[in-house]
Write a protein that holds these residues in place. Structure first.
Motif, mmCIF file in Angstrom:
data_model
loop_
_atom_site.group_PDB
_atom_site.id
_atom_site.type_symbol
_atom_site.label_atom_id
_atom_site.label_comp_id
_atom_site.label_asym_id
_atom_site.label_seq_id
_atom_site.Cartn_x
_atom_site.Cartn_y
_atom_site.Cartn_z
ATOM 1 N N VAL A 1 -9.630 -43.401 40.573
ATOM 2 C CA VAL A 1 -10.161 -44.735 40.297
ATOM 3 C C VAL A 1 -10.437 -44.889 38.802
ATOM 4 N N ILE A 2 -9.880 -45.957 38.220
ATOM 5 C CA ILE A 2 -10.172 -46.290 36.830
ATOM 6 C C ILE A 2 -11.415 -47.177 36.761
ATOM 7 N N GLY A 3 -11.438 -48.242 37.571
ATOM 8 C CA GLY A 3 -12.576 -49.155 37.550
ATOM 9 C C GLY A 3 -12.400 -50.279 38.548
ATOM 10 N N HIS A 4 -13.434 -51.112 38.648
ATOM 11 C CA HIS A 4 -13.469 -52.206 39.612
ATOM 12 C C HIS A 4 -13.780 -53.520 38.904
ATOM 13 N N ALA A 5 -13.369 -54.627 39.555
ATOM 14 C CA ALA A 5 -13.749 -55.966 39.113
ATOM 15 C C ALA A 5 -14.135 -56.772 40.344
ATOM 16 N N VAL B 1 -16.628 -61.502 48.812
ATOM 17 C CA VAL B 1 -16.451 -61.132 47.406
ATOM 18 C C VAL B 1 -15.086 -60.468 47.260
ATOM 19 N N LEU B 2 -14.275 -60.992 46.355
ATOM 20 C CA LEU B 2 -12.987 -60.373 46.055
ATOM 21 C C LEU B 2 -13.221 -59.197 45.121
ATOM 22 N N ARG B 3 -12.739 -58.017 45.528
ATOM 23 C CA ARG B 3 -12.868 -56.829 44.683
ATOM 24 C C ARG B 3 -11.493 -56.286 44.361
ATOM 25 N N LEU B 4 -11.235 -56.051 43.089
ATOM 26 C CA LEU B 4 -9.994 -55.445 42.635
ATOM 27 C C LEU B 4 -10.321 -54.067 42.076
ATOM 28 N N THR B 5 -9.709 -53.041 42.636
ATOM 29 C CA THR B 5 -9.931 -51.670 42.186
ATOM 30 C C THR B 5 -8.633 -51.132 41.606
ATOM 31 N N VAL B 6 -8.692 -50.676 40.360
ATOM 32 C CA VAL B 6 -7.509 -50.191 39.650
ATOM 33 C C VAL B 6 -7.488 -48.664 39.717
ATOM 34 N N TYR B 7 -6.327 -48.123 40.094
ATOM 35 C CA TYR B 7 -6.138 -46.670 40.219
ATOM 36 C C TYR B 7 -5.081 -46.192 39.237
ATOM 37 N N ASP B 8 -5.166 -44.907 38.915
ATOM 38 C CA ASP B 8 -4.131 -44.217 38.150
ATOM 39 C C ASP B 8 -3.631 -43.043 38.996
ATOM 40 N N GLY C 1 0.337 -43.089 29.005
ATOM 41 C CA GLY C 1 -0.108 -42.045 29.922
ATOM 42 C C GLY C 1 -0.924 -42.582 31.075
ATOM 43 N N CYS C 2 -0.392 -43.566 31.782
ATOM 44 C CA CYS C 2 -1.081 -44.152 32.928
ATOM 45 C C CYS C 2 -0.040 -44.705 33.896
ATOM 46 N N ASP C 3 -0.218 -44.424 35.195
ATOM 47 C CA ASP C 3 0.653 -44.953 36.251
ATOM 48 C C ASP C 3 -0.222 -45.760 37.214
ATOM 49 N N PRO C 4 -0.510 -47.016 36.886
ATOM 50 C CA PRO C 4 -1.531 -47.759 37.623
ATOM 51 C C PRO C 4 -1.001 -48.536 38.830
ATOM 52 N N PHE C 5 -1.923 -48.810 39.749
ATOM 53 C CA PHE C 5 -1.721 -49.789 40.810
ATOM 54 C C PHE C 5 -3.082 -50.355 41.174
ATOM 55 N N VAL C 6 -3.104 -51.445 41.953
ATOM 56 C CA VAL C 6 -4.356 -52.151 42.258
ATOM 57 C C VAL C 6 -4.474 -52.362 43.758
ATOM 58 N N ARG C 7 -5.668 -52.159 44.283
ATOM 59 C CA ARG C 7 -5.984 -52.519 45.665
ATOM 60 C C ARG C 7 -6.935 -53.712 45.665
ATOM 61 N N GLU D 1 -15.327 -52.147 35.511
ATOM 62 C CA GLU D 1 -16.571 -51.383 35.492
ATOM 63 C C GLU D 1 -16.403 -50.131 36.339
ATOM 64 N N LYS D 2 -17.057 -49.056 35.903
ATOM 65 C CA LYS D 2 -16.992 -47.806 36.667
ATOM 66 C C LYS D 2 -17.659 -47.958 38.024
ATOM 67 N N GLU D 3 -18.818 -48.582 38.047
ATOM 68 C CA GLU D 3 -19.553 -48.815 39.281
ATOM 69 C C GLU D 3 -19.864 -50.297 39.378
ATOM 70 N N VAL D 4 -19.795 -50.839 40.604
ATOM 71 C CA VAL D 4 -20.109 -52.248 40.813
ATOM 72 C C VAL D 4 -21.110 -52.356 41.942
ATOM 73 N N SER D 5 -21.983 -53.328 41.838
ATOM 74 C CA SER D 5 -22.987 -53.568 42.870
ATOM 75 C C SER D 5 -23.261 -55.050 42.949
ATOM 76 N N GLU D 6 -23.321 -55.567 44.177
ATOM 77 C CA GLU D 6 -23.633 -56.986 44.386
ATOM 78 C C GLU D 6 -25.111 -57.200 44.655
ATOM 79 N N THR D 7 -25.858 -56.105 44.839
ATOM 80 C CA THR D 7 -27.225 -56.241 45.300
ATOM 81 C C THR D 7 -28.161 -56.668 44.178
ATOM 82 N N THR D 8 -28.981 -57.649 44.441
ATOM 83 C CA THR D 8 -30.049 -58.036 43.539
ATOM 84 C C THR D 8 -31.341 -58.026 44.327
ATOM 85 N N SER D 9 -32.453 -57.817 43.644
ATOM 86 C CA SER D 9 -33.711 -57.658 44.361
ATOM 87 C C SER D 9 -34.692 -58.784 44.099
ATOM 88 N N ASP D 10 -34.220 -59.912 43.528
ATOM 89 C CA ASP D 10 -35.148 -60.978 43.172
ATOM 90 C C ASP D 10 -35.032 -62.194 44.081
#
Length: 354
Positions: free
Chosen positions: A181-185, A165-172, A118-124, A207-216
């Motif tokens: 959106v299913i998730g990101h890598a 940064v290479l980002r792969l986002t998977v859709y259904d 039950g999934c019809d996926p593609f990736v951007r 991951e459902k949400e992705v963030s590159e930001t760090t505060s240290d």
């Protein structure tokens, strides 16, 4: 998890990207984008938009060349798991090409409980910080374990490869033809040692949400000013605060590098003098760049705090990207928009290094 790979030949279709003589961008021909002219199996019946300057799709690959990835087919599925994706990455420094091979995904969530079809996926595929443009895979129907086996090329300047940064986002695609959106890598290219590692096969859990930001890593105080009559952008770097030490050194000798990018291409880079033995340095230097009004929406400024090593390669402490919606978000985007709205005024803000 990372596997080292043997050298794998990529075969470019006979009709590749063509040069747009008016704008100088490398455009993607539809035939090359989908493996030599075959139609993508899109549930909407339309070809997806994949046009990126300096980027294009190669044809399909020989899946037998990536059998090593099958070693990870069986794994313990973590709680709240939304899938895992495999891809290969290689950067050719001589030609400044980033080669990305989308291999497969597994255990994507099904829209129908108890049905693994039950999934019809593609990736951007995105090359961050550019979130508006992407390359897109073909659609796969009725599978939670799709095999893609498609290859892509991004043209990336070697001087800016560590900022991307290479980002792969998977859709259904659901039955109403909505793209969910299913998730990101994420794969930061600064983690990829091009000279030592060569081609790597990498997997990432989505991951459902992705963030590159760090505060240290510290903060930096910057001002922007734009004169539309002179078409001149002025960037002033005032000071840094609580810079993170690289490699555990006790003191920090640092400088700030300011780079103007237009459509992800380096136009010019300048840097401050080195400030020695301070984790909160004061620079107080300004730099001007020629920037046409017509390029404001496609321009960005990358500020990188660099740790200086005498006789050795300098290392990045952290960076921040200021620009339009195409390149920045949050406070960095607000700073750019404030500059555009207040012509000739100096607009200053602190920014967290990431």
């Amino acid at each position: 998890m990372i596997h080292r790979m043997k050298q794998i030949p990529f075969t470019v279709p006979t009709q590749g990207p063509v040069q747009n003589s008016r704008r100088g961008d490398v455009r993607l021909q539809e035939e090359a984008a989908f493996g030599g002219g075959s139609e993508p199996t899109s549930p909407t019946g339309k070809r997806p938009s994949v046009e990126i300057p300096g980027a294009y799709a190669l044809g399909s690959i020989d899946p037998s060349l990536y059998k090593i990835a099958d070693e990870d087919d069986d794994y313990d599925v973590p709680r709240d798991h939304i899938g895992r994706i495999w891809f290969a990455v290689e950067y050719e420094r001589e030609t400044e090409k980033l080669l990305v091979t989308l291999i497969k995904a597994k255990n994507l969530p099904s829209r129908v409980l108890g049905n693994d079809n039950g999934c019809d996926p593609f990736v951007r595929l995105y090359l961050m910080p550019d979130e508006r443009r992407y390359l897109q895979s073909k659609f796969r129907k009725k599978t939670c374990n799709p095999k893609f086996e498609e290859s892509y090329v991004f043209q990336v300047n070697s001087r800016t490869i560590d900022d991307r940064v290479l980002r792969l986002t998977v859709y259904d695609v659901d039955r109403h033809k909505r793209h969910n959106v299913i998730g990101h890598a994420l794969y930061p290219l600064r983690d990829h040692d091009c000279l030592l590692e060569g081609r790597l096969v990498v997997w990432r859990d989505l991951e459902k949400e992705v963030s590159e930001t760090t505060s240290d890593r510290g903060e930096i105080l910057v001002s922007l000013s734009y004169n539309n009559h002179l078409e001149r952008l002025t960037v002033s770097v005032f000071e840094g605060k609580t810079f993170k030490r690289v490699d555990g050194v006790t003191t920090v000798d640092s400088y700030a590098k300011v780079s103007l990018m237009i459509q992800n291409k380096m136009v010019k880079s300048k840097k401050t003098e080195v400030v020695k033995k301070s984790t909160s340095p004061t620079y107080n230097e300004s730099f001007t760049f020629k920037l046409p009004v017509t390029s404001l929406d496609t321009a960005s400024i990358t500020l990188t705090a660099m740790q200086y090593y005498s006789g050795h390669k300098d290392k990045a402490i952290g960076r921040v990207v200021l620009g339009s919606f195409m390149f920045a978000r949050g406070k960095e985007l607000d700073h750019w928009n404030e500059m555009v709205a207040n012509q000739k005024e100096q607009v200053s803000h602190w920014h967290v290094l990431s």
